[in-house]
Write a protein that holds these residues in place. Structure first.
Motif: not given
Lengths: 382, 382
Positions: B17-20, B23-24, B26-27, B31, B35, B112, B327
């Motif tokens: 599992d990628l956790l907080p 995970a954010e 990596e995403a 992106e 881009g 993935q 954030r």
């Protein structure tokens, strides 16, 4: 992008390639929706695509057991499943690795799910999901939050005019329980409710006795939320059903406080498709024939922890969302200085560099050509 | 986020599992890299996770055949595979659905991949990939473009100081072919090259005859690109090997023109791990012990179409990239007007709404509290 019609023999039924520009649009709208979730304090998790069958199918996962691809793990010699839904995995993470994190816990996720068979109406066997789970909060405010966050996520990608359909999957069972309706009669009543066959529901309910008679009134009450809530308030309901109705009223009120303009309908005795939902269940519909944009509602997470959530369907959202203007593509002729490309990209242009003298702006679907000096000139205007 | 150590029995080996907040992160970096690809004219495709085994393992897919999970499709009764690499799927799309689109074709992808077994060094069995494929261009400029685009994508997420390692997987076979080295001696020479055992390579090459003797010099030439290219230029090479060397020089020159500051090394006789590469092969390394950030190079796509590409490994990039500032999270006390939350989110704050009187800013890991009037006050400063 120009393409040939897909060769049906190329990919298994229900599995598709997403091509340009749709693949880019779908990815962009998933990230935009995830961005809205993050702004509401939802933190992203990314569970694996594969995990042990027994943990994947625990809790709400049982609802998709028949739709789950299984395969043997050569390492552990145990059966694994390819996820057919993400909510059970998020529940597992909340109950194990994040067990000590104070509640309520706000988690979000996005990724693909797979299922063994498609249906005639929904042939896809791989679908993207993006969603939120709010775990450890039992209040109507929690249900309202996930519904409104989903609506805001859709608005962020240009999907407006959605309507929220609320159902109460425990209402019909509560009335049948109160009336002591069991066995074959219960099955016939459930099928009649399923088919929204008011005459048959009335006949069977009369046979079943007083609390079941309420079903007829509630079947007729389905519609805009205000009217449906009035009908619920006026109905004679046994205590369990009354509690379900009061909770529905509280959820609608909490949603109205957050999103006064949202169109809400309420169907008190609908119970299809929400096999693990315990309180309100939500469906978000788009305008016209776009289909279900999202589903969710209240459920019991692992360890009977109260939870509520929404899953958005980005493939459906893609069909409902407006197409943005395509990014302009600037052809960089052979020998263009690297700095010219850098400046154009910094301005938001895509650059397409010639790699040989045979490359032409038209063949590479460019909208502009970089002139000497670096200014992009619209194609055909030089 | 606070968490318990993972229970090893919970998930199959190599699946995580990628956790907080990972995970954010990596995403976000996937992106951001996608881009950069889009700004260079690469258009996104999204092939399915599952497809028929025979198409998944065609072409470059043969290299990962042993690592591919297979399962039976209950619909077609044919075997399917879960992708262990994305490049073969992009090749299929290019050769079929996009066959009529003019070349060169620039495609990008992220998603993935799964593999049957991990290794001791790389236990993961599910890994994210993000990459580019440039199909239908045979020039050194094409190889240079994909390498430089990958470096730019890494720079966009804060990973600098990378070095590009170029290998020429066909060089050693070309020298052995020219020397007519076959059978057991060829196997021994390949193993000695594999182990970078200079003394043993020299002994075996002497046994094999003149063109193989070049292997010793080329083994010693490995290092910074300029020196390695000088050694290649000075070496007596049979024609096929000379063509490989000249192409390497052209690729390095084309990369230098686009990214003058990039550190480039060249190992002319390394050939491990690039089973389907036909020209230059690339590996991007980070600083320190971070590992391989990306791999790629030239290959023959379906229908023997010339192609080149780069695959980035976002899980490795995640370890190499700097962590951004988290954030700020603003607690919205019960009864806060919806408009207050909206204004804070529009300013980039995450808002975390109290759902009951029991919710506190500290438990919900908030950094700020919205004061009456809506201004966010840092926690503990009110």
């Amino acid at each position: 992008m120009t393409d040939d019609p897909p060769n049906p023999a190329l990919l298994p039924a229900g599995l598709f390639d997403l091509l340009p520009p749709e693949a880019e649009r779908e990815a962009a709208l998933v990230e935009a929706m995830m961005g809205v979730f993050a702004l509401h304090g939802y933190e992203r998790v990314r569970p694996p695509l594969l995990e042990f069958e027994d943990s994947l199918l625990a809790g709400s996962g049982a609802a998709v057991a028949e739709q789950t691809f299984r395969l043997m793990d050569p390492v552990s010699q145990r059966m694994m499943g390819l996820r057919a839904d993400t909510t059970p995995q998020v529940a597992r993470i909340a109950a194990t690795r994040l067990a000590q994190v104070p509640r309520p816990l706000r988690l979000s996720y996005s990724g693909q799910v797979l299922r063994v068979r498609g249906t005639q109406l929904a042939p896809e066997r791989q679908m993207p999901q993006a969603g939120v789970e709010l775990i450890g909060a039992a209040s109507a405010a929690a249900d309202a939050e996930v519904a409104v966050v989903a609506v805001e996520a859709l608005a962020a990608v240009g999907v407006s005019g959605v309507s929220l359909d609320i159902t109460l999957p425990r209402m019909a069972p509560a009335l049948l329980d109160a009336a002591g309706v069991e066995g074959a009669l219960r099955g016939r009543l459930a099928r009649a409710l399923d088919g929204k066959d008011a005459a048959r529901v009335a006949a069977l309910a009369a046979e079943a006795g007083p609390p079941a008679v309420g079903l007829t009134a509630l079947l007729a009450a389905a519609g805009p939320a205000d009217g449906a809530l009035e009908a619920l308030a006026a109905a004679a309901l046994p205590p369990t059903a009354r509690a379900i109705a009061d909770n529905a009223a509280a959820v609608v009120e909490a949603i109205r406080a957050r999103a006064p303009g949202l169109r809400i309908t309420l169907d008190p005795v609908e119970f299809r498709g929400f096999r693990y939902h315990t309180g309100v269940a939500f469906t978000l519909y788009g305008e016209g024939r776009v289909g279900e944009l999202a589903r969710g509602g209240r459920y019991l997470s692992l360890g009977d922890e109260p939870a509520t959530g929404m899953t958005l369907y980005p493939d459906v959202v893609l069909r409902a969302a407006p197409e943005g203007a395509p990014r302009p593509r600037v052809f960089l002729p052979l020998g263009t200085a690297p700095e010219v490309g850098r400046r154009l990209r910094a301005r938001g242009f895509a650059t397409v560099a010639a790699l040989s003298a045979a490359d032409t702006p038209a063949a590479l679907r460019c909208t502009h050509v970089a002139r000497e000096g670096g200014e992009p000139v619209p194609l055909g205007k030089d």
